[in-house]
Design an enzyme around this catalytic site. Structure first.
Site, short mmCIF file in Angstrom:
data_model
loop_
_atom_site.label_atom_id
_atom_site.label_comp_id
_atom_site.label_asym_id
_atom_site.label_seq_id
_atom_site.Cartn_x
_atom_site.Cartn_y
_atom_site.Cartn_z
N ASP A 1 0.83 -1.20 0.00
CA ASP A 1 0.00 0.00 0.00
C ASP A 1 0.87 1.26 0.00
OD1 ASP A 1 -2.83 0.95 0.40
OD2 ASP A 1 -1.99 1.86 2.19
N GLU B 1 14.18 -15.00 0.70
CA GLU B 1 14.56 -16.07 1.64
C GLU B 1 13.72 -17.32 1.37
OE1 GLU B 1 13.89 -14.36 5.50
OE2 GLU B 1 15.52 -12.92 5.25
C1 NOJ Z 1 -4.55 2.91 -0.76
C2 NOJ Z 1 -5.68 1.97 -0.46
O1 NOJ Z 1 -6.00 1.29 -1.64
C3 NOJ Z 1 -6.80 2.82 0.05
O2 NOJ Z 1 -8.00 2.11 0.17
C4 NOJ Z 1 -6.40 3.41 1.38
O3 NOJ Z 1 -7.40 4.30 1.82
C5 NOJ Z 1 -5.08 4.18 1.25
N1 NOJ Z 1 -4.09 3.49 0.48
C6 NOJ Z 1 -4.50 4.44 2.62
O4 NOJ Z 1 -4.03 3.24 3.17
#
Ligand code: NOJ
Length: 563
Positions: free
Chosen positions: A221, A270
């Site tokens: 993310d 790993e």
């Molecule tokens: C991207 C994620 O896809 C989204 O849903 C989220 O709100 C933001 N990153 C923050 O984590």
């Protein structure tokens, strides 16, 4: 700087390169215990459906303990399961069931921020300014005489500012308003300080924790935001867009993120086969983006170019060509995606008037309910054509739950039901992303459309028309089209290349894979003559009615043509 292991020769080392990956938003997929929230046993119970769909892998959005300030992207504990969604045993059972069906599991990792309930953040709040507990996050004194102004003008992605002031619990100013902490998203999502080795080490532990439990890969993310220029005075950045993408932005796509991911690659290597990883990095279309996807880093990066494009042959062709050459240059395979849990579903995007822009979409999601004219039949026709165009391309296809049913956005959720932080942080101006997160309709006739208990977001009555059981076995349904395409796709996806058979611009886009399979899309809203050499008898799949492909290809339609 770490030293990634040499490339693996394991037969499954490259399983991800041309995989069809199905994104599950766990709370909205299937609810096994009737509490209105989807859960891990719900996924396990639907493994036959996923297997029959023909996917290669599941990407699971966060299922970790969370107060759900941002749908689970606010993580309280990175190495556990939200009790409402199940237990670690349920997780193991789900992985085992998936593996038995030949389906891999990718889990979402959220390294930019934790939740405010994470023990580390709670410890930071309890500790004094300057303490090691605070050093895991970004705490700074405010500006102004009394520190009453935030340390910078940085905005949050969900509206409002990116800094929140705390009341000190310890130190000389205990009991008074004190420092500010950074959160690029909601206030409940404090940003980690990635200069702190403890943070780096802890994420290595988390990667190993899930890898040891058998997951096959990770979706990372906000990968481009981990490194930040926190040197004082902080630089001004009143909008979150990257204006000049050369590594000089204070917040995004800075060179030092690559050192972090090289470290991750060492951990992922790993294992044999090495674990896969895909970066969510919203960075512009330059050769900087490909760095995330290098084999010495995450291996793959999302690109959101097709997702942001109009339904237009020239745009699609240009993007596909650029993404393929970008992927080749990085040693990765390209990724493709039209829908996910953050955007309006593509069947609805394409139902908007042709001149729609992102602003139109935002207007659509405004609380005053302004709805532009939509042509849903056209939206679905174009979504199906776009999907078949994309599923024939070399690379990995990321699909979002419900798109195989042709689901539309639920654009008119009642205000009282909304949960997206965007809704709250824009003072109820922008509805946000709940409309694509409504729990799935499995059955047209069962209570709650077969999802389980009363869903956490209300399902509209028209879900009955798109329910899975209505489409199951129905010739021409979107579900059957996805099943056919995903089965045939295994034949197409051999060598990772293609040859363009049509010119660089125009509404007819035509390509051939090295094994002779051809994909032909007519992006125009009127039929076009079939190109010479296309034998209609060899058309094995159509996004429209196959009977309509005779000497012409119908409007807004894709055909798959066997060798
Ligand atoms: C991207 C994620 O896809 C989204 O849903 C989220 O709100 C933001 N990153 C923050 O984590």
């Amino acid at each position: 700087m770490s030293n990634p292991a040499p490339a693996s020769t394991h037969p499954e080392a490259t399983w991800w390169r041309q995989a069809a990956v199905y994104q599950i938003y766990p709370r909205s997929f299937a609810d096994s215990d009737n509490d209105g929230m989807g859960d891990l046993p719900g996924i396990t119970a639907r493994m036959d459906y996923l297997s029959a769909l023909g996917i290669d892998a599941i990407w699971l959005s966060p299922f970790y303990p969370s107060a759900l300030a941002d749908g689970g992207y606010d993580v309280d504990d990175y190495r556990n399961v939200d009790p409402r969604l199940g237990s670690l045993d349920d997780f193991d059972a789900m992985v085992a069931a998936a593996h038995e069906s030949g389906i891999k599991i990718i889990v979402d990792i959220v390294p930019n921020h934790s939740s405010n309930l994470h023990p580390w953040f709670q410890a930071a709040l309890a500790a004094a300014p300057g303490s090691p507990e605070r050093a895991r996050y970004h705490f700074l004194d405010g500006l102004g005489e009394e520190g009453e102004l935030p340390p910078s003008d940085w905005p949050s992605h969900f509206g409002g500012g990116a800094w929140t002031r705390v009341k000190e619990a310890a130190g000389p100013n205990a009991g008074q308003l004190g420092q500010w902490y950074l959160h690029l998203f909601a206030a409940e999502q404090p940003d980690f300080n990635w200069d702190n080795p403890e943070v780096r080490e802890d994420f290595h532990t988390t990667l190993r924790f899930w890898a040891d439990r058998g997951v096959d890969g990770f979706r990372v993310d906000v990968a481009h935001a981990l490194d930040k220029d926190m040197s004082l005075p902080l630089r001004s950045k009143p909008a979150l867009e990257i204006l000049v993408d050369d590594g000089s932005d204070p917040l995004f796509d800075r060179d030092a993120v690559h050192e972090i991911f090289a470290g991750w690659r060492s951990v992922l290597n790993e294992y044999d086969p090495p674990k896969a990883a895909v970066a969510e990095a919203w960075v512009p279309f330059t050769d900087r983006r490909l760095k995330y996807a290098r084999p010495t880093e995450l291996g793959q990066a999302f690109n959101f170019d097709l997702l942001q494009a109009h339904f237009d042959g020239t745009e699609f062709r240009t993007i596909a060509e650029k993404c393929l050459s970008e992927a080749e240059a990085s040693g990765a395979s390209s990724t493709w995606v039209f829908s996910n849990h953050d955007v309006v579903r593509h069947a609805s995007r394409y139902a908007l008037p042709d001149d729609s822009t992102l602003e139109t979409l935002e207007a659509w999601l405004l609380s005053d309910g302004v709805t532009p004219a939509t042509d849903l039949a056209r939206g679905l026709r174009r979504a199906r054509a776009a999907t078949l165009f994309m599923l024939g391309l070399p690379g990995s296809a990321y699909l979002y739950q419900g798109e195989e049913l042709g689901l539309f956005e639920v654009a008119d959720l009642p205000a009282a039901a909304l949960q997206d932080p965007t809704w709250f942080r824009t003072q109820h101006k922008i509805k946000g992303r709940d409309g694509c997160r409504v729990p799935l309709p499995w059955s047209a006739t069962e209570l709650n459309f077969g999802f389980g208990g009363t869903p956490w977001l209300p399902q509209p009555s028209w879900f009955a028309l798109q329910a899975a059981d209505v489409q199951d076995g129905t010739i021409g349904s979107t579900l059957e089209m996805y099943r056919d395409a995903l089965a045939l796709r295994r034949k197409l996806q051999t060598e990772e290349s293609l040859e363009w058979l049509s010119g660089e611009s125009g509404p007819l886009v035509h390509y051939r894979r090295p094994n002779g399979w051809e994909v032909l899309t007519n992006f125009a809203n009127k039929p076009a003559p079939l190109p010479s050499g296309v034998d209609v008898a060899k058309v094995v799949l159509s996004s429209g009615d196959p009977a309509d492909a005779t000497t012409t290809i119908p409007a807004e339609t894709t055909l798959w043509i066997a060798p």
